[in-house]
Scaffold this motif. Sequence first.
Motif, PDB file in Angstrom:
ATOM      1  N   ARG A 247       0.989  -1.379   0.003  1.00 38.31           N
ATOM      2  CA  ARG A 247      -0.027   0.152   0.180  1.00 38.31           C
ATOM      3  C   ARG A 247       0.592   1.198  -0.048  1.00 38.31           C
ATOM      4  O   ARG A 247       0.359   2.094  -0.731  1.00 38.31           O
ATOM      5  CB  ARG A 247      -0.769   0.013   1.428  1.00 38.31           C
ATOM      6  N   LYS A 248       2.199   1.659   0.747  1.00 40.15           N
ATOM      7  CA  LYS A 248       3.011   2.923   0.729  1.00 40.15           C
ATOM      8  C   LYS A 248       3.592   2.148  -0.746  1.00 40.15           C
ATOM      9  O   LYS A 248       3.924   3.692  -0.887  1.00 40.15           O
ATOM     10  CB  LYS A 248       3.833   2.298   2.267  1.00 40.15           C
ATOM     11  N   LYS A 249       4.303   1.381  -0.705  1.00 43.12           N
ATOM     12  CA  LYS A 249       5.646   1.737  -1.623  1.00 43.12           C
ATOM     13  C   LYS A 249       5.054   0.548  -3.029  1.00 43.12           C
ATOM     14  O   LYS A 249       6.145   0.692  -4.034  1.00 43.12           O
ATOM     15  CB  LYS A 249       6.797   0.890  -1.353  1.00 43.12           C
ATOM     16  N   GLY A 250       3.828   0.473  -3.265  1.00 43.89           N
ATOM     17  CA  GLY A 250       3.952  -0.978  -4.189  1.00 43.89           C
ATOM     18  C   GLY A 250       3.940  -2.290  -4.370  1.00 43.89           C
ATOM     19  O   GLY A 250       4.824  -2.593  -3.732  1.00 43.89           O
ATOM     20  N   VAL A 251       3.090  -2.637  -5.283  1.00 40.10           N
ATOM     21  CA  VAL A 251       3.266  -4.468  -5.006  1.00 40.10           C
ATOM     22  C   VAL A 251       4.861  -4.081  -5.906  1.00 40.10           C
ATOM     23  O   VAL A 251       5.191  -5.600  -4.634  1.00 40.10           O
ATOM     24  CB  VAL A 251       2.241  -4.602  -6.069  1.00 40.10           C
ATOM     25  N   LEU A 252       5.408  -4.272  -6.328  1.00 44.44           N
ATOM     26  CA  LEU A 252       6.791  -3.960  -7.046  1.00 44.44           C
ATOM     27  C   LEU A 252       8.307  -4.221  -5.775  1.00 44.44           C
ATOM     28  O   LEU A 252       8.803  -5.004  -5.932  1.00 44.44           O
ATOM     29  CB  LEU A 252       7.254  -3.074  -7.907  1.00 44.44           C
ATOM     30  N   ALA A 253       7.784  -3.120  -3.959  1.00 44.91           N
ATOM     31  CA  ALA A 253       8.155  -3.629  -3.611  1.00 44.91           C
ATOM     32  C   ALA A 253       8.273  -5.248  -2.789  1.00 44.91           C
ATOM     33  O   ALA A 253       9.650  -5.336  -1.712  1.00 44.91           O
ATOM     34  CB  ALA A 253       7.540  -3.120  -2.633  1.00 44.91           C
ATOM     35  N   LEU A 254       7.779  -5.510  -3.025  1.00 49.20           N
ATOM     36  CA  LEU A 254       7.508  -7.181  -2.540  1.00 49.20           C
ATOM     37  C   LEU A 254       8.887  -8.114  -3.330  1.00 49.20           C
ATOM     38  O   LEU A 254       8.125  -9.006  -2.587  1.00 49.20           O
ATOM     39  CB  LEU A 254       6.184  -7.509  -2.906  1.00 49.20           C
TER      40      LEU A 254
END
Length: 261
Positions: free
Chosen positions: A89-96
């Motif tokens: 939610r904070k950094k976007g899905v790609l942050a995973l």
Amino acid sequence: MDKASGLGISVIILAIIFAINMSGAEPGIFINIPSIFIVVGGTFGAVMLSYRISHFFKALSNIKLAFSSKQPNLFETLDILIELSETARKKGVLALEDVALEDEMLQKGVNLLLDGHDTDTIEFAFNREILQARQKNNQSIKVLNSFTELAPAMGMIGTLIGLVAMLVSMDDPKSIGPSMSVALLTTLYGALLANGFTGPFANKLGERADEIKQHMMLVRDGILHISRGDNPKLIMEMLASYLGENINSPVSEAQKEQNIA
């Protein structure tokens, strides 16, 4: 090894040994090789005949779950899902992308998110995984239940064999005892195999299958919420039912107070 499984088997064996010693009979008389062959060999053959050979051995190999002490930690899984949702939610899905998870199902869910699949595709993929795992575990339970059903029947067949042998040799008193022992011990072995081992194993495997299904469903629903971009507090509320807990987020409490006002 699961403590309950190990303890249960130990209690069964000790109870039998104690009963034999208390009976005052020689322990050796309760061991009869022909009876063992009839019950164990006959039961294995009958169950093998009931299924395809590949399904039979796959089901037997899956029985190891009944001895596994590994249990899905739903609370820990929910915590990880909340952390993943906050990051996405904070950094976007790609942050995973930098997240490495030991839980295979969670990692599969993250990979689906990173690949950019839509919610329907993710749900379909998880439902297929859940169905396949359920079918695999149910097949093992069916095989164990077949052992439970057929073992006493094989014991009865051994009893009839022993009675026939006894009746045929009634003119020889020395042969009556061995024939009668085969008749009685096969019934004993069949009942013991069914009610002391395969039946309880089927029940334990059913419990394990339910735990696995619940964990997989929790991961599926959590990943779907992350895919939709839902609020982490809402996700916690929605998934709390899997834990049997009543978790209320500050948001829901504030809404309740507003409604009361």
